[in-house]
Scaffold this motif. Structure first.
Motif, PDB file in Angstrom:
ATOM      1  N   TRP A  39       0.806  -1.229   0.000  1.00  0.00           N
ATOM      2  CA  TRP A  39       0.000   0.000   0.000  1.00  0.00           C
ATOM      3  C   TRP A  39       0.833   1.269   0.000  1.00  0.00           C
ATOM      4  O   TRP A  39       0.290   2.355  -0.143  1.00  0.00           O
ATOM      5  N   ILE A  40       2.114   1.160   0.201  1.00  0.00           N
ATOM      6  CA  ILE A  40       2.933   2.386   0.176  1.00  0.00           C
ATOM      7  C   ILE A  40       4.066   2.272  -0.830  1.00  0.00           C
ATOM      8  O   ILE A  40       4.184   3.079  -1.767  1.00  0.00           O
ATOM      9  N   LEU A  41       4.906   1.268  -0.662  1.00  0.00           N
ATOM     10  CA  LEU A  41       6.090   1.169  -1.515  1.00  0.00           C
ATOM     11  C   LEU A  41       5.693   1.027  -2.982  1.00  0.00           C
ATOM     12  O   LEU A  41       6.141   1.790  -3.844  1.00  0.00           O
ATOM     13  N   LEU A  42       4.807   0.081  -3.241  1.00  0.00           N
ATOM     14  CA  LEU A  42       4.390  -0.132  -4.629  1.00  0.00           C
ATOM     15  C   LEU A  42       3.651   1.069  -5.212  1.00  0.00           C
ATOM     16  O   LEU A  42       4.003   1.530  -6.293  1.00  0.00           O
ATOM     17  N   PRO A  43       2.658   1.612  -4.497  1.00  0.00           N
ATOM     18  CA  PRO A  43       1.964   2.767  -5.076  1.00  0.00           C
ATOM     19  C   PRO A  43       2.899   3.916  -5.414  1.00  0.00           C
ATOM     20  O   PRO A  43       2.806   4.494  -6.492  1.00  0.00           O
ATOM     21  N   ILE A  44       3.810   4.235  -4.506  1.00  0.00           N
ATOM     22  CA  ILE A  44       4.710   5.361  -4.791  1.00  0.00           C
ATOM     23  C   ILE A  44       5.508   5.083  -6.051  1.00  0.00           C
ATOM     24  O   ILE A  44       5.618   5.916  -6.958  1.00  0.00           O
ATOM     25  N   THR A  45       6.067   3.873  -6.130  1.00  0.00           N
ATOM     26  CA  THR A  45       6.891   3.545  -7.287  1.00  0.00           C
ATOM     27  C   THR A  45       6.090   3.633  -8.576  1.00  0.00           C
ATOM     28  O   THR A  45       6.516   4.255  -9.559  1.00  0.00           O
ATOM     29  N   ILE A  46       4.898   3.027  -8.545  1.00  0.00           N
ATOM     30  CA  ILE A  46       4.100   3.019  -9.775  1.00  0.00           C
ATOM     31  C   ILE A  46       3.696   4.430 -10.165  1.00  0.00           C
ATOM     32  O   ILE A  46       3.793   4.828 -11.326  1.00  0.00           O
ATOM     33  N   VAL A  47       3.287   5.208  -9.179  1.00  0.00           N
ATOM     34  CA  VAL A  47       2.887   6.586  -9.488  1.00  0.00           C
ATOM     35  C   VAL A  47       4.054   7.357 -10.078  1.00  0.00           C
ATOM     36  O   VAL A  47       3.899   8.100 -11.051  1.00  0.00           O
ATOM     37  N   MET A  48       5.236   7.157  -9.526  1.00  0.00           N
ATOM     38  CA  MET A  48       6.391   7.885 -10.045  1.00  0.00           C
ATOM     39  C   MET A  48       6.668   7.497 -11.494  1.00  0.00           C
ATOM     40  O   MET A  48       6.952   8.353 -12.337  1.00  0.00           O
ATOM     41  N   ILE A  49       6.608   6.201 -11.779  1.00  0.00           N
ATOM     42  CA  ILE A  49       6.877   5.773 -13.152  1.00  0.00           C
ATOM     43  C   ILE A  49       5.825   6.345 -14.094  1.00  0.00           C
ATOM     44  O   ILE A  49       6.132   6.875 -15.164  1.00  0.00           O
ATOM     45  N   LEU A  50       4.568   6.286 -13.650  1.00  0.00           N
ATOM     46  CA  LEU A  50       3.499   6.776 -14.526  1.00  0.00           C
ATOM     47  C   LEU A  50       3.625   8.280 -14.764  1.00  0.00           C
ATOM     48  O   LEU A  50       3.432   8.746 -15.892  1.00  0.00           O
ATOM     49  N   PHE A  67      11.941  10.448  -2.915  1.00  0.00           N
ATOM     50  CA  PHE A  67      13.081  11.168  -3.499  1.00  0.00           C
ATOM     51  C   PHE A  67      13.991  10.219  -4.275  1.00  0.00           C
ATOM     52  O   PHE A  67      14.500  10.557  -5.340  1.00  0.00           O
ATOM     53  N   LEU A  68      14.181   9.023  -3.703  1.00  0.00           N
ATOM     54  CA  LEU A  68      15.051   8.062  -4.383  1.00  0.00           C
ATOM     55  C   LEU A  68      14.505   7.733  -5.769  1.00  0.00           C
ATOM     56  O   LEU A  68      15.221   7.723  -6.764  1.00  0.00           O
ATOM     57  N   THR A  69      13.191   7.500  -5.838  1.00  0.00           N
ATOM     58  CA  THR A  69      12.629   7.167  -7.140  1.00  0.00           C
ATOM     59  C   THR A  69      12.681   8.379  -8.077  1.00  0.00           C
ATOM     60  O   THR A  69      12.895   8.242  -9.265  1.00  0.00           O
ATOM     61  N   LEU A  70      12.497   9.565  -7.503  1.00  0.00           N
ATOM     62  CA  LEU A  70      12.514  10.770  -8.322  1.00  0.00           C
ATOM     63  C   LEU A  70      13.825  10.887  -9.080  1.00  0.00           C
ATOM     64  O   LEU A  70      13.862  11.226 -10.268  1.00  0.00           O
ATOM     65  N   PHE A  71      14.924  10.589  -8.401  1.00  0.00           N
ATOM     66  CA  PHE A  71      16.213  10.785  -9.060  1.00  0.00           C
ATOM     67  C   PHE A  71      16.753   9.527  -9.719  1.00  0.00           C
ATOM     68  O   PHE A  71      17.634   9.600 -10.537  1.00  0.00           O
TER      69      PHE A  71
END
Lengths: 258, 325
Positions: free
Chosen positions: A18-29, A183-187
């Motif tokens: 509910w947190i790790l996956l959503p953030i990652t997917i949202v960032m990619i999208l 932030f990690l996914t952002l960069f």
């Protein structure tokens, strides 16, 4: 004895879903969305008017004459040099002969300049708006969670980077908070975008900033073409001519061993 | 099948053109657009830049072989994709109209169309070049030359236009202008061996057969040398070298000793008779080798133009006969 106590935090496995996956997917999208938004916002490169084109290509011709003078015979080179230098000094190829010697106007009033800046504005806005929105969204929904543990030890300097939003002093650095994961996914998603969108994408913020770096882009001061022509004329004047055909028959015979 | 259409050879024989244009049904069968509505179709379309290049080359092949229908289909597809006003589409459409023009009147009409396009936007270099090509094919070389000169005034870094202008001048026997244009080509592409050889050919043809032709001949010979230096086994280079050294040998004997040592106008002195003899010998040997090996079809020697090899054989045979006598 001195063995530090290994911190264990029992996390709900639902945190992962509910947190790790959503953030990652949202960032990619968002990255993909941004890529296509940039393509839509891009204005086609503006066509240069004919005199400008002539000016730029005449200068190129002068540079070619200087660089590749070896293919010409001495008499031919001398003739060309004289003609080119004279034309360059008189400003025969200038797009705007009347503006010769006058100082350049304020770039802010130049409509062409404004257009370039508009293009950059568009890019920046497309960058900033989703960034702010997602940051706010993450802060509102997911702040304060510790969501994963890195499998390797780190020095305490990483604490502020990995645990933003979690205000505990004694927590081991290896724990990563949700905001930090953002932030990690952002960069760090550039390779993922390369994989999905091809290497020439405009999804990541970093690549955007990189692209604006060289030569200060359209904002850089445009050089006075008259000065460029004069400089090129001077370069031509001092160039030392060497004919590539000099001794070519001997070179050839030497190669054949005759 | 598409590889050949994607990168067709620069000089294409009629037979190859026919073969390529006969691939039209297969190529045109491929559908690039998807049947889904707009936003979804972006995800499923199999469109690549290569497909469009293939279709463009197919169009050109069809124009060469007179396949009206396939050419029309290609053109319509390209127009549908890139829009009426795209520069390249304008040119391709013009080529289509020219290719199937029935009389001179239709050609005049395409010319007017180009003029109208250029009135609106004079920066369309491709259209300007097309206009020059049309004038040339309508056998109005003077107008073609004017068009190209205008074009080159604006865009003096255009290699293609310089080379074409040189050929036009050459066809009008204006040799010094042709040489000037080729020198411009060399200034942009200094290592183009074919241009060096072509320049040598024009210098050779232009140098008159009286005694003051020495300078042109010597430069011609050196140009051929340079083209061989840049490209081993360049048939035209060797052919030119042989022809020019042969004439140079006879000229050098008639010229007085003092003229030999005089570096004319800062240019180079002519080479010694011995050097020229050696070059002639080497060129003859190489030409004979090329003829022998390419006629026998040896591996690695098959790329030569049959017409050029034939001409070379004539030259070599003629030479040996005179020696026999």
């Amino acid at each position: 004895m001195a063995q530090p106590v290994v911190q264990t935090i029992h996390r709900d496995p639902a945190l992962f879903y509910w947190i790790l996956l959503p953030i990652t997917i949202v960032m990619i999208l968002t990255g993909i969305l941004r890529h296509y938004a940039m393509i839509l916002l891009q204005s086609p490169p503006k066509k240069q008017p004919l005199p400008k084109l002539r000016e730029a290509r005449a200068l190129m011709r002068g540079i070619n004459l200087r660089n590749n003078n070896a293919v010409l015979s001495p008499s031919s080179f001398r003739a060309r040099k004289a003609v080119t230098i004279q034309a360059f000094k008189e400003g025969a190829f200038l797009a705007d002969p009347d503006a010769k010697g006058k100082p350049k106007g304020n770039p802010m009033t130049d409509p062409a300049m404004m257009e370039g800046m508009m293009g950059m504005m568009k890019g920046n806005v497309a960058m900033m708006v989703p960034q702010t929105l997602i940051m706010g969204w993450i802060n509102a929904f997911f702040s304060g969670f510790v969501i994963m543990k890195l499998p390797f030890p780190l020095t305490p300097q990483f604490k502020s980077m990995l645990q933003s939003g979690v205000g505990t002093r004694d927590l081991d650095v290896r724990w990563v908070s949700s905001l930090s994961w953002y932030f990690l996914t952002l960069f760090g998603l550039q390779p993922v975008y390369n994989f999905i969108l091809g290497s020439n994408n405009s999804a990541s913020q970093m690549s955007q900033q990189m692209a604006q770096m060289p030569g200060a882009g359209p904002m850089g001061p445009e050089q006075d073409p008259d000065k460029l022509f004069n400089a090129e004329a001077e370069n031509l004047e001092v160039v030392e001519h060497h004919w590539v055909l000099e001794g070519v028959e001997d070179r050839l015979l030497a190669r054949w061993g005759m | 099948m598409s590889a050949e259409l994607l990168y067709p050879p620069p000089q294409i024989s009629p037979a190859d053109s026919l073969r390529l244009s006969q691939q039209a049904p297969q190529v045109l069968k491929i559908s690039v657009s998807s049947s889904l509505p707009y936003p979804l179709s972006l995800l499923t379309s199999s469109e690549t830049p290569e497909i469009w290049t293939t279709i463009e080359n197919l169009l050109l092949s069809c124009l060469r072989t007179g396949d009206d229908k396939s050419a029309r289909v290609c053109l319509d597809r390209l127009t549908e994709r890139f829009g009426e006003t795209n520069e390249k589409i304008l040119v391709l459409r013009g080529m289509y109209q020219e290719a199937f023009a029935e009389d001179n009147k239709a050609l005049e009409k395409s010319l007017e169309r180009y003029d109208k396009i250029l009135e609106e936007d004079s920066t369309l270099m491709l259209v300007r070049k097309r206009r020059a090509a049309l004038l040339k094919s309508m056998s109005r070389p003077t107008n073609a030359i004017t068009t190209l000169v205008d074009l080159l005034d604006v865009s003096p870094t255009d290699v293609e236009a310089w080379a074409e202008l040189s050929e036009l001048y050459f066809a009008q026997s204006l040799y010094s202008q042709a040489i000037y244009c080729l020198e411009e080509v060399l200034l942009i592409t200094p290592n183009a061996w074919s241009v060096h050889a072509r320049l040598g050919e024009i210098l050779y043809i232009s140098s008159p057969s009286d005694s003051n032709s020495l300078k042109g001949l010597v430069e011609s010979m050196r140009r051929f040398c340079r083209s061989i230096e840049l490209c081993d086994d360049y048939l035209r280079g060797y052919y030119g070298l042989k022809v020019s050294t042969k004439r140079l040998l006879s000229e050098l004997q008639t010229v007085s000793k003092s003229a030999l040592s005089d570096p004319q106008n800062g240019d180079l002195a002519p080479p010694s008779v011995k050097t020229v003899e050696k070059l002639n010998e080497a060129a003859t040997r190489k030409l004979a080798e090329i003829v022998r090996r390419s006629t026998a079809g040896e591996a690695g020697w098959e790329g030569f133009d049959p017409a050029e090899v034939h001409a070379t054989r004539e030259l070599v045979n003629k030479d040996t006969q005179t020696i026999d006598r």
